[in-house]
Scaffold this motif. Structure first.
Motif, PDB file in Angstrom:
ATOM      1  N   ASN A  31       0.839  -1.183   0.000  1.00 38.92           N
ATOM      2  CA  ASN A  31       0.000   0.000   0.000  1.00 38.92           C
ATOM      3  C   ASN A  31       0.885   1.248   0.000  1.00 38.92           C
ATOM      4  OD1 ASN A  31      -2.354   1.427   0.100  1.00 38.92           O
ATOM      5  ND2 ASN A  31      -2.812   1.005   2.233  1.00 38.92           N
ATOM      6  N   ASN A  90      -5.027   2.879   8.867  1.00 39.45           N
ATOM      7  CA  ASN A  90      -4.607   2.081   7.715  1.00 39.45           C
ATOM      8  C   ASN A  90      -3.488   1.132   8.096  1.00 39.45           C
ATOM      9  OD1 ASN A  90      -5.735   2.691   4.856  1.00 39.45           O
ATOM     10  ND2 ASN A  90      -5.727   4.668   5.897  1.00 39.45           N
ATOM     11  N   GLN A  93      -4.778  -1.894   9.955  1.00 38.56           N
ATOM     12  CA  GLN A  93      -5.474  -2.836   9.082  1.00 38.56           C
ATOM     13  C   GLN A  93      -4.507  -3.706   8.301  1.00 38.56           C
ATOM     14  OE1 GLN A  93      -8.081  -0.443   6.678  1.00 38.56           O
ATOM     15  NE2 GLN A  93      -9.404   0.083   8.388  1.00 38.56           N
TER      16      GLN A  93
END
Length: 95
Positions: A31, A90, A93
């Motif tokens: 990511n 984020n 997660q």
């Protein structure tokens, strides 16, 4: 343990080779997030998205706005903290 922050100081000319080297250094990253305090329709985001397409960038920024400033230190602090909270959310997660 799963966040690497990179501060981009130079926009023009965009240091693509240096950015690509950083991405390569973290080749296991799944990511990539562009974070900015400015509203999404301001700041460097649109320029970087046009010029650098090595990775897919997710975005964490204030909602689009006609004004670059909150007009109040308290509102600014609340918005700033919301951006940091969203980044850390984020990261949790992905852990």
């Amino acid at each position: 343990d799963n966040i690497a922050l990179v501060r981009l100081e130079q926009l023009y000319p965009l240091p693509e080779n240096e950015l690509n080297a950083i991405v390569k250094k973290y080749d296991g990253a799944t990511n990539h997030i562009w974070i900015q305090e400015e509203p999404e329709n301001m700041g460097a985001l649109s320029y970087v998205l046009r010029k650098w397409r090595t990775v897919q960038l997710d975005v964490i920024a204030r909602p689009s706005s006609g004004s670059p400033a909150a007009g109040s230190p308290k509102v600014h602090d609340r918005r700033h903290n919301a951006i940091i909270d969203k980044l850390l959310e984020n990261a949790k997660q992905l852990a």
